[in-house]
Design a protein around this motif. Structure first.
Motif, PDB file in Angstrom:
ATOM      1  N   ILE A   1      -2.125 -11.515 -15.840  1.00  0.00           N
ATOM      2  CA  ILE A   1      -2.650 -12.786 -15.339  1.00  0.00           C
ATOM      3  C   ILE A   1      -2.607 -12.798 -13.805  1.00  0.00           C
TER       4      ILE A   1
ATOM      5  N   PHE B   1      -6.716 -22.262 -11.966  1.00  0.00           N
ATOM      6  CA  PHE B   1      -6.169 -21.302 -12.925  1.00  0.00           C
ATOM      7  C   PHE B   1      -4.646 -21.235 -12.826  1.00  0.00           C
ATOM      8  N   ARG B   2      -4.169 -21.167 -11.577  1.00  0.00           N
ATOM      9  CA  ARG B   2      -2.727 -21.029 -11.371  1.00  0.00           C
ATOM     10  C   ARG B   2      -1.989 -22.220 -11.977  1.00  0.00           C
ATOM     11  N   THR B   3      -2.576 -23.419 -11.779  1.00  0.00           N
ATOM     12  CA  THR B   3      -1.981 -24.629 -12.351  1.00  0.00           C
ATOM     13  C   THR B   3      -1.927 -24.531 -13.869  1.00  0.00           C
ATOM     14  N   ILE B   4      -3.054 -24.109 -14.465  1.00  0.00           N
ATOM     15  CA  ILE B   4      -3.105 -24.059 -15.925  1.00  0.00           C
ATOM     16  C   ILE B   4      -2.074 -23.070 -16.471  1.00  0.00           C
ATOM     17  N   PHE B   5      -1.968 -21.894 -15.827  1.00  0.00           N
ATOM     18  CA  PHE B   5      -1.036 -20.900 -16.341  1.00  0.00           C
ATOM     19  C   PHE B   5       0.419 -21.305 -16.096  1.00  0.00           C
ATOM     20  N   TYR B   6       0.627 -22.157 -15.098  1.00  0.00           N
ATOM     21  CA  TYR B   6       2.002 -22.560 -14.819  1.00  0.00           C
ATOM     22  C   TYR B   6       2.435 -23.768 -15.647  1.00  0.00           C
ATOM     23  N   LEU B   7       1.465 -24.600 -15.999  1.00  0.00           N
ATOM     24  CA  LEU B   7       1.753 -25.875 -16.668  1.00  0.00           C
ATOM     25  C   LEU B   7       2.709 -25.768 -17.862  1.00  0.00           C
ATOM     26  N   PRO B   8       2.497 -24.831 -18.805  1.00  0.00           N
ATOM     27  CA  PRO B   8       3.403 -24.770 -19.959  1.00  0.00           C
ATOM     28  C   PRO B   8       4.855 -24.525 -19.562  1.00  0.00           C
TER      29      PRO B   8
ATOM     30  N   VAL C   1       5.198 -18.106 -19.345  1.00  0.00           N
ATOM     31  CA  VAL C   1       5.479 -17.020 -18.411  1.00  0.00           C
ATOM     32  C   VAL C   1       5.119 -17.409 -16.974  1.00  0.00           C
TER      33      VAL C   1
END
Lengths: 299, 290
Positions: free
Chosen positions: B85, B99-106, B162
Motif C-alpha cells: 500500500i 487514500f492515506r486517510t482511508i487506509f489509516y481510518l480502520p 495496518v
C-alpha cells in the motif's frame, strides 16, 4: 552545496520518485481503489447495521441501505445500559490522564533532552526498556499493588500512573516521553543560552522557549493519549468491577454479553464509540501522520 | 543548577519507573517462584512452576503454538500488505491524502469496537463475509467458529488495521534519496531494478523497525480472544496472554501466571535478540554501507 543545485536536485527528485510507467499507473490506481473499498466496507457495514432493525438485518442477500432508517437503535442501545455513566467515567479519566501525561512527559522529556545531569542516560535507558517490556510481566504485580492499596474498582489505577510518566496504559508513557525528547532535541540550544543570560532558570527556558516551539508535538501527544484512554480495554477489565465505574470500552464489551444477537443495537453502540474518534481524526489528521512518522522513523 | 533541575523534573518519571516498572518486574519474578493463589498462604517453591509449565502443561503448549502460528501468519502478511500500500501511495498518485486517510481510518477504530464489528462480519449466517463468498459462488466459511479457520480469520481481521505501518513505510519511502534512483536510470535500469536494488535496501531499517514492533505486538494478542472467541473453539484461539490472564485473574493462580509471564518475556527478548543479530546481515543503514 549552492542554493541552485538544491533547487535542481529537488526538481529532479519529483521526477525520480514515481518510477512506475504509465500502463502500470492504471494498475496502481486500480489496486488502490479496490484496496480502499475493502478498507472502507466494514465501516459502511457497521454504519448500515446500526440503522437497521432485526427484520432488515437478517435479510439475505444483505441490503446496503436501511429501509426504513432505524434511528431509534441509537437512543435504545445507549439507554438500556448506562452509557451516560460510562461516558462520564471515560471523560473523567481522559481529563486527569491528559493533564498528567502532558505535565510529566513534558518535564521528563525536557530534563532528558536538554539538561545535563549524571544518571540521565540510565533513566532514558529505563524509559526505553519499559517500552520493550511486555505488559504481561508487570500486569499481575500492578494488580496486586492496587489491591493492597484498596484502589481496585476505582478510577485511580487508570489515572495515577499517568502522573508518573506512565501514560494512558502500561508502557505507553515511555512512547510519549520518547517522542517529546526527540522533538525537544531538535530545538536549537542557542535559544536556551539567551534565556539563561537574562537570569532564567531551566523552568523559564521550558516555559518560554521549549513549550511554545513544541505545540505540534504536544498536540500529537495529546491526541494519541486521548485515543489510548478511549480505547484502553485490558486495564479497565482488570481493575473495574461495578457498573458505575465502567468505561465506554468496558461497557461496550459487557453490552455485547447482554444483547448477544441484537446486532442493530450492538452496532449502534459500537458506532457511538467509533464516531468521536473518527471526528477527532479528521480534525487532527496532519498531527496523526506527523506523530506516527516522528516516532516510527527516528525509532 | 542544571543538575538540580534535571533531577527534579525527571523525578515523577523516575518514581513511576521504580513503582510501576522496576518493582513490578522484581515482584513478578518473586511471585513466579511461589505457589501463591489469592487468598492462600504463599510458599516459595523454587522453579517448580517453570518445570510444570515446560514439561506438564498441555494448555501452555497449545497457547504457545496458537500464538506462534498467529505471529508467523499475521506478521509477514501485514508487513507485505502495508509495504505494498505504501509503495503504491508513493507513486505520485493523485488524491494521496484521500487514500492515506482511508487506509489509516480502520486503525483508529477502538479495538473493542472493531472486534465487535468483525464478530458481526464473521457471522456465519448473516455476516458480510459469507454473503460476499456466496455472491461469488464460493463455499461459505465458519470463520472464527471453526477450529481450522479461526486463526486465519483473526489474521484477516488484523490486515484491516495496518495503517500505522503503512504511514511509517510511506515516510521511509519518501526519504529514499532520489539520486540513487537516478543512478539506476542512467544505467538504463528497469523499474524492477530500481525496486530491487534501491527501494528494498534503502527501506530495510524501516522494515526492521516494523518487523520488531509487529512481532512484539503479535505475541501480546488478547482482545480478540477475550471479546470474540474466549479462546475457542477447542482452544484454537487461546492466545498466550489470554491464557495468562485467565490463569491469573479467573483461577487466581498468581504464582503460576507470573511464571507464564516470565516465559513470555524470555521468548519475546530472545526473538528480538535474534532479529537484531540477523539484522546485521540484511539491514543497511545509510552511510555505513554506501
Amino acid at each position: 552545496m549552492s542554493d541552485v543545485s538544491v533547487i535542481v536536485r529537488s526538481k529532479r527528485q519529483v521526477t525520480a520518485l514515481g518510477f512506475i510507467k504509465k500502463p502500470a499507473r492504471l494498475v496502481t490506481y486500480f489496486i488502490l481503489i479496490i484496496g480502499s473499498l475493502l478498507m472502507i466496507m466494514p465501516l459502511v457495514w457497521l454504519l448500515r447495521s446500526s440503522l437497521m432493525d432485526n427484520a432488515q438485518i437478517f435479510i439475505f442477500p444483505p441490503q446496503w441501505i436501511p429501509d426504513p432508517f432505524q434511528w431509534s437503535n441509537y437512543p435504545e442501545a445507549l439507554t438500556t445500559v448506562p452509557f451516560g455513566t460510562y461516558f462520564l467515567n471515560t471523560m473523567t479519566i481522559e481529563v486527569f490522564v491528559l493533564a498528567g501525561v502532558l505535565v510529566t512527559s513534558v518535564i521528563t522529556a525536557y530534563s532528558l533532552a536538554r539538561l545535563r545531569w549524571a544518571g540521565r542516560n540510565v533513566v532514558f535507558a529505563g524509559v526505553l526498556g519499559s517500552m520493550m517490556l511486555p505488559s504481561a510481566v508487570t500486569i499481575i504485580p500492578l494488580f496486586i499493588l492496587w489491591r493492597e492499596l484498596n484502589a481496585l474498582d476505582s478510577l485511580l489505577p487508570l489515572i495515577v500512573p499517568a502522573w508518573f510518566g506512565g501514560g494512558a496504559y502500561i508502557g505507553q508513557g515511555a512512547f510519549q516521553i520518547f517522542l517529546l525528547r526527540q522533538f525537544f532535541m531538535s530545538i536549537p540550544k542557542e535559544l536556551d543560552e539567551a534565556a539563561y543570560m537574562d537570569g532564567g532558570t531551566p523552568l523559564t527556558v521550558l516555559w518560554r522557549v521549549v513549550i511554545p516551539l513544541s505545540t505540534p508535538a504536544l498536540i500529537v501527544v495529546g491526541i494519541f493519549t486521548f485515543i489510548d484512554v478511549w480505547n484502553n480495554f485490558l486495564e479497565p477489565v482488570l481493575y473495574l468491577n461495578s457498573e458505575e465505574n465502567f468505561t465506554l470500552a468496558l461497557g461496550l464489551a459487557t453490552f455485547k454479553g447482554l444483547y448477544n444477537a441484537q446486532w442493530g443495537y450492538l452496532m449502534a453502540a459500537s458506532m457511538a464509540m467509533v464516531a468521536p474518534i473518527i471526528l477527532l481524526f479528521f480534525i487532527g489528521q496532519r498531527y496523526f501522520i506527523e506523530g506516527i512518522t516522528l516516532t516510527g522513523i527516528k525509532g | 543548577m542544571e543538575r538540580k533541575w534535571g533531577i527534579l523534573l525527571a523525578l515523577p518519571a523516575m518514581i513511576g519507573l521504580v513503582m510501576f516498572t522496576v518493582v513490578p518486574v522484581i515482584a513478578s519474578f518473586f511471585f513466579s517462584i511461589t505457589d501463591w493463589r489469592i487468598g492462600n498462604e504463599m510458599t516459595v517453591i523454587g522453579f517448580d512452576n517453570y518445570k510444570t509449565i515446560l514439561t506438564n502443561d498441555p494448555t501452555f503448549t497449545k497457547s504457545l503454538y496458537v500464538t506462534t502460528y498467529y505471529s508467523l501468519f499475521s506478521v509477514p502478511i501485514c508487513l507485505a500488505i502495508a509495504f505494498m500500500i505504501a509503495f503504491l501511495l508513493n507513486q505520485k498518485v493523485r488524491g494521496l491524502s484521500v487514500f492515506r486517510t482511508i487506509f489509516y481510518l480502520p486503525t483508529i477504530v477502538p479495538s473493542i469496537a472493531s472486534t465487535m464489528l468483525w464478530l458481526w462480519l464473521f457471522n456465519p449466517d448473516f455476516g458480510l463475509l459469507n454473503s460476499i463468498l456466496e455472491s461469488l459462488g464460493l463455499p461459505e466459511s465458519r470463520w472464527i467458529y471453526d477450529e481450522a479457520t479461526a486463526i486465519p480469520s483473526i489474521v484477516l481481521m488484523s490486515t484491516w488495521s495496518v495503517g500505522n505501518t503503512v504511514i511509517i513505510f510511506l515516510a521511509g519511502l519518501q526519504a529514499v534519496p532520489a539520486h540513487l534512483y537516478e543512478a539506476v536510470e542512467v544505467d538504463g535500469g528497469s523499474a524492477w531494478r530500481k525496486f530491487y536494488h534501491i527501494t528494498i535496501p534503502s527501506m530495510t531499517p524501516t522494515i526492521f523497525f516494523n518487523l520488531v514492533m509487529m512481532i512484539i505486538g503479535s505475541f501480546q494478542a488478547f482482545n480478540q480472544a477475550y471479546v470474540m472467541t474466549q479462546g475457542g473453539p477447542n482452544n484454537s484461539t487461546l492466545f498466550y496472554v489470554y491464557y495468562l490472564f485467565r490463569t491469573a485473574f479467573t483461577e487466581t493462580k498468581i504464582g503460576y501466571a507470573s511464571a507464564l509471564a516470565w516465559i513470555l518475556f524470555v521468548i519475546v527478548m530472545t526473538l528480538t535478540f535474534i532479529i537484531f543479530q540477523t539484522s546485521k546481515k540484511w539491514v543497511h543503514y545509510e552511510g555505513s554501507n554506501k
